[in-house]
Design an enzyme around this catalytic site. Sequence first.
Site, mmCIF file in Angstrom:
data_model
loop_
_atom_site.group_PDB
_atom_site.id
_atom_site.type_symbol
_atom_site.label_atom_id
_atom_site.label_comp_id
_atom_site.label_asym_id
_atom_site.label_seq_id
_atom_site.Cartn_x
_atom_site.Cartn_y
_atom_site.Cartn_z
ATOM 1 N N HIS A 139 0.837 -1.207 0.000
ATOM 2 C CA HIS A 139 0.000 0.000 0.000
ATOM 3 C C HIS A 139 0.876 1.264 0.000
ATOM 4 O O HIS A 139 0.743 2.129 -0.866
ATOM 5 C CB HIS A 139 -0.913 -0.039 1.231
ATOM 6 C CG HIS A 139 -1.805 1.156 1.370
ATOM 7 N ND1 HIS A 139 -3.125 1.133 1.021
ATOM 8 C CD2 HIS A 139 -1.562 2.421 1.815
ATOM 9 C CE1 HIS A 139 -3.660 2.336 1.241
ATOM 10 N NE2 HIS A 139 -2.727 3.122 1.729
ATOM 11 N N GLU A 140 1.779 1.331 0.960
ATOM 12 C CA GLU A 140 2.606 2.541 1.081
ATOM 13 C C GLU A 140 3.572 2.670 -0.098
ATOM 14 O O GLU A 140 3.918 3.773 -0.510
ATOM 15 C CB GLU A 140 3.369 2.563 2.412
ATOM 16 C CG GLU A 140 2.495 2.471 3.669
ATOM 17 C CD GLU A 140 1.372 3.509 3.749
ATOM 18 O OE1 GLU A 140 1.477 4.560 3.096
ATOM 19 O OE2 GLU A 140 0.372 3.238 4.449
#
Length: 507
Positions: free
Chosen positions: A268-269
């Site tokens: 995600h990051e």
Amino acid sequence: MAGTAHPSYAALCERMAELADLSAIGGLLFWDRSTMMPAGGSDTRAHACAALERVSHQKRTHPEVGRLLAELEPWAAELDPDCDEARTVRVVRRDFEKARRVPEDLAADIARADSLGEDAWMKARSASDFNLFRDALSHHLDLRHRYVACFDDFEHPYDVLLDDFEQDLRLSELRPLFSELQAALVPLVASAASAGTARRNVLAGTFPAGDQRAAVLEVVKQLGFDDEHWRLDPSAHPFAVAQGPQDVRVTTMYDESDLSVSLYSVLHEFGHGLYEAGVAPAYSRTALGGLVSLGLHESQSRMWENVIGRSRPFSGWLLSVLQKRFPEQLGAVDADTFFRGVNDVEPSLIRIFADETTYNLHVLLRTDLESRLFEGQLTVDELPAAFDDGMHSLLGVEVPDAAHGVLQDIHWGAGLIGYFPTYTLGNLMAAQFFAQAERDLPGLQEDLARGDVGRIRQWLRENIHAHGRKYSSRELLRRVTGEELRVDPLIGYLRDKLTAATLLPAG
Ligand code: ZN
């Protein structure tokens, strides 16, 4: 941005470069507070943040910016409306108009309260006691009402807050969109629950944090993370922050009994970081280099975490990488079981650990509560019970205590009201963008099955990342997909995937 004829344009750009530098310092203070700062540092840090905001605010609202804009606008009107110079003048005008309505003292008060509110939220959450947070939240709301009162050209007070995170989005548009989504999601979740598939977290087991770090780094290094420009550090809440395209910092947390926490939060990051790293180098330290919209940003993180990260082809590749590092824990798992396991649908308490299908219901609840709170239809004291009721009616789960209920998320602690909806907007946009990428890139799924993300990364960079703030998220969505924000691509995508994973009843 070079080659411009107007001398005042260079003067404007110089001012914007300085603002970009101050914003980078703010990012660094945030990164440090969340990764390195001892807990006792919060008071001093709150003053530092307020001082930085005061300086930035003065520069953002400096009369000279207004003078330069007035001088440049007739010139910009003669240019191609999509050229960088014309777009820069427009973006700076918008920022200037928003900022100058807000008194400097109020801007500094908000920055200080956001920092201190986070502290109050942390204490309240550890004690699982909403009363320790209620005053901070009331203070945030009071400051936001004062902020909203600075603007008279919005239909609904909540629109002012929404507009800070998602330009031009209005509650009158958001509500029907979210109702449509809720009406489609609730039966989908019920249907998946009735499929009766045996539930098993395929990534549960014993995974030492050091090995997890090595494994997730091995994954993201194949996707574009490089040591020269990126860092990965532990933090209580995963996030990504960039000091421009050359310095991208992502964080994660490690649960030694569950590899999915670090794996999917890093994917995600990484998606957020890749966006920042992909903004055109020419936009560094310019008004076009910053954040265009949180929804658009989130569409990029969700794409890597879910649309790519939990797809059958890519998850098969992921498993093969992880099995080499964790042969004992994962050696016996086959790719279909893994695919089913990482897409399992099960209503749960905590938003950040929610599966992809139930996730948006958490966001719909938060959006409903904060907009009603802001309209005065709900009081701060009624909030915990309203949250628990909402969790029960939307997800069918019982909230055991405030720490696992209304206090689970930091956003309201940090004064971020109007932020939650952007998560779901990101999911909607991610489905729309990815559908277009598949149309543009035949054989994409075969690439992903090999862990080869070169073409999709390039596609994202050219079509989305490179533009920075040049286009609003809505304009970009239209340019890339020819569509407005829509619910059905996300629902269709979820339905197809859950069917393929045998998580929906056949037929
Ligand atoms: Zn995110």
